[in-house]
Write an enzyme that holds these catalytic residues in place. Structure first.
Site, PDB file in Angstrom:
ATOM      1  N   HIS A   1     -45.932   1.992   5.598  1.00  0.00           N
ATOM      2  CA  HIS A   1     -46.923   0.661   5.679  1.00  0.00           C
ATOM      3  C   HIS A   1     -46.272  -0.283   4.596  1.00  0.00           C
ATOM      4  CE1 HIS A   1     -50.131  -1.880   5.793  1.00  0.00           C
ATOM      5  NE2 HIS A   1     -50.427  -1.527   7.083  1.00  0.00           N
TER       6      HIS A   1
ATOM      7  N   GLY B   1     -54.060  -9.338   7.326  1.00  0.00           N
ATOM      8  CA  GLY B   1     -55.480  -9.575   6.842  1.00  0.00           C
ATOM      9  C   GLY B   1     -55.893 -10.916   6.918  1.00  0.00           C
TER      10      GLY B   1
ATOM     11  N   ASN C   1     -56.201   1.666  11.505  1.00  0.00           N
ATOM     12  CA  ASN C   1     -55.692   1.765  10.233  1.00  0.00           C
ATOM     13  C   ASN C   1     -57.039   1.309   9.060  1.00  0.00           C
ATOM     14  OD1 ASN C   1     -54.727   2.382   7.513  1.00  0.00           O
ATOM     15  ND2 ASN C   1     -53.053   0.743   7.844  1.00  0.00           N
ATOM     16  N   TRP C   2     -57.841   2.444   8.727  1.00  0.00           N
ATOM     17  CA  TRP C   2     -58.842   1.841   7.739  1.00  0.00           C
ATOM     18  C   TRP C   2     -58.447   1.642   6.482  1.00  0.00           C
ATOM     19  CZ3 TRP C   2     -63.203   6.186   9.125  1.00  0.00           C
ATOM     20  CH2 TRP C   2     -63.784   5.876  10.589  1.00  0.00           C
ATOM     21  N   LYS C   3     -57.090   2.006   5.975  1.00  0.00           N
ATOM     22  CA  LYS C   3     -56.716   1.640   4.618  1.00  0.00           C
ATOM     23  C   LYS C   3     -57.895   2.342   3.783  1.00  0.00           C
ATOM     24  CE  LYS C   3     -54.265  -2.385   6.590  1.00  0.00           C
ATOM     25  NZ  LYS C   3     -54.083  -3.831   6.248  1.00  0.00           N
TER      26      LYS C   3
ATOM     27  N   GLU D   1     -45.180  -5.028  11.904  1.00  0.00           N
ATOM     28  CA  GLU D   1     -46.251  -5.855  11.374  1.00  0.00           C
ATOM     29  C   GLU D   1     -45.587  -6.811  10.222  1.00  0.00           C
ATOM     30  OE1 GLU D   1     -50.267  -3.430  11.028  1.00  0.00           O
ATOM     31  OE2 GLU D   1     -49.118  -2.790   9.324  1.00  0.00           O
TER      32      GLU D   1
ATOM     33  N   SER E   1     -53.829  -9.040  11.708  1.00  0.00           N
ATOM     34  CA  SER E   1     -54.681  -9.912  12.043  1.00  0.00           C
ATOM     35  C   SER E   1     -55.117  -9.878  13.645  1.00  0.00           C
ATOM     36  CB  SER E   1     -54.496 -11.335  11.846  1.00  0.00           C
ATOM     37  OG  SER E   1     -54.404 -11.630  10.228  1.00  0.00           O
TER      38      SER E   1
ATOM     39  N   GLU F   1     -47.991  -2.030   2.824  1.00  0.00           N
ATOM     40  CA  GLU F   1     -49.011  -1.881   1.702  1.00  0.00           C
ATOM     41  C   GLU F   1     -48.649  -0.641   0.541  1.00  0.00           C
ATOM     42  OE1 GLU F   1     -52.788  -2.005   3.357  1.00  0.00           O
ATOM     43  OE2 GLU F   1     -52.415  -3.994   4.010  1.00  0.00           O
TER      44      GLU F   1
ATOM     45  N   GLY G   1     -56.126  -3.345  11.511  1.00  0.00           N
ATOM     46  CA  GLY G   1     -56.561  -3.098  10.198  1.00  0.00           C
ATOM     47  C   GLY G   1     -58.053  -3.597  10.262  1.00  0.00           C
TER      48      GLY G   1
HETATM   49  P1  13P Z   1     -55.266  -6.379   9.534  1.00  0.00           P
HETATM   50  O1  13P Z   1     -55.707  -6.036  10.915  1.00  0.00           O
HETATM   51  O2  13P Z   1     -56.512  -6.261   8.746  1.00  0.00           O
HETATM   52  O3  13P Z   1     -54.476  -7.604   9.356  1.00  0.00           O
HETATM   53  O4  13P Z   1     -54.334  -5.247   8.827  1.00  0.00           O
HETATM   54  C1  13P Z   1     -53.059  -5.076   9.731  1.00  0.00           C
HETATM   55  C2  13P Z   1     -52.273  -3.863   9.097  1.00  0.00           C
HETATM   56  O5  13P Z   1     -51.962  -3.579   8.125  1.00  0.00           O
HETATM   57  C3  13P Z   1     -52.716  -2.487   9.677  1.00  0.00           C
HETATM   58  O6  13P Z   1     -51.968  -1.500   9.513  1.00  0.00           O
END
Ligand code: 13P
Length: 252
Positions: free
Chosen positions: A94, A170, A9-11, A164, A211, A96, A232
């Site tokens: 998600h 993060g 997930n590149w966000k 998650e 993470s 977010e 992420g």
């Molecule tokens: P991180 O791997 O940066 O913690 O992000 C997890 C995430 O939200 C993937 O969708």
């Protein structure tokens, strides 16, 4: 038996189409065969990433889809548009996006739209805080029931659940959830599906996200007994993402 599934997930990263293409090229030159991989770039970089040649165990996914097929919905992309553009998977719900106001009702409609468009939904669930009395498990169960509420029993079997915990997102490898706790929660999630949907519930794949890094990926998958990972920030660093794929591909 499925291969393990690792979703990138590149966000809202990277910043330019050239960078997106460079990351995709960096990852795609060294993909191990023993895993299934999904790259989810931002939609605006979709065609740049899609142009990079990929082996048959690498798929494209979107980070979101809308539940209507077409029409006056400024800024949205439908599940059928994603499918027609080459997507196989879509992340839905998600944390977010939930934090930006996405409701349970929207998420359930998006899951249905994804299934109708023959996309595999990767439904995200996760608690904000972890408590020792297990209240977070009730919360997860409610999220699962709501997200899948519009699906028929037979549509359940090939969905993906990404667990998650929000508090674990993060950070660095030391601050992910422990593999022991992941195992307890993944067992709980599998039980919820079997209780709700019987045999069809057994086909649901459960991933962990939060993470994930080269240092912890093997331990999280092996001892957490999950079917894969949702990654992420480490998925944006090709050498680290390849290390994750390679380590997980060796797990029996
Ligand atoms: P991180 O791997 O940066 O913690 O992000 C997890 C995430 O939200 C993937 O969708």
């Amino acid at each position: 038996m499925f291969k393990k599934l690792i979703v990138a997930n590149w966000k809202m990263n990277p910043e330019t189409p050239l960078q997106a293409k460079t990351i995709a090229k960096g990852v795609l030159k060294k993909i191990p065969r023993g895993v299934e991989v999904v790259l989810c770039p931002p939609n605006i970089f979709w065609s740049d990433v899609a142009k990079v040649k990929r082996p048959s165990n690498v798929f494209l996914g979107t980070q979101n889809v809308f539940f209507e097929d077409k029409g006056a919905f400024t800024g949205e992309v439908s599940a059928s548009m994603a499918k027609e553009s080459g997507a196989t998977f879509s992340i839905i719900g998600h944390s977010e996006r939930r934090a930006l106001g996405e409701s349970d009702e929207f998420i359930s409609k998006k899951v249905l739209a994804a299934k109708n468009a023959e996309l595999i939904p990767i439904i995200c669930v996760g608690e904000k805080e972890h408590d020792t009395q297990g209240l977070y498990l009730d919360f997860l169960k409610k999220q699962i029931i709501s997200a899948t509420s519009l699906l028929s029993k037979s549509a359940i079997k090939d969905i993906v659940i990404a667990y998650e915990p929000i508090w674990a997102i993060g950070k660095d490898a030391k601050n992910s959830m422990s593999s022991y706790d992941i195992h307890q929660t993944s067992l709980f999630i599998r039980k919820v599906f079997i209780d709700l949907y019987g045999q069809s519930g057994k086909g649901v794949r459960v991933l962990y996200g939060g993470s994930v890094a080269p240092e912890n990926c093997e331990e999280l998958v092996k001892n957490g007994e999950v079917d894969g990972l949702l990654v992420g920030h480490q998925s944006l660093i090709p050498e680290n993402f390849i290390k994750i794929l390679t380590a997980v591909s060796k797990i029996k």
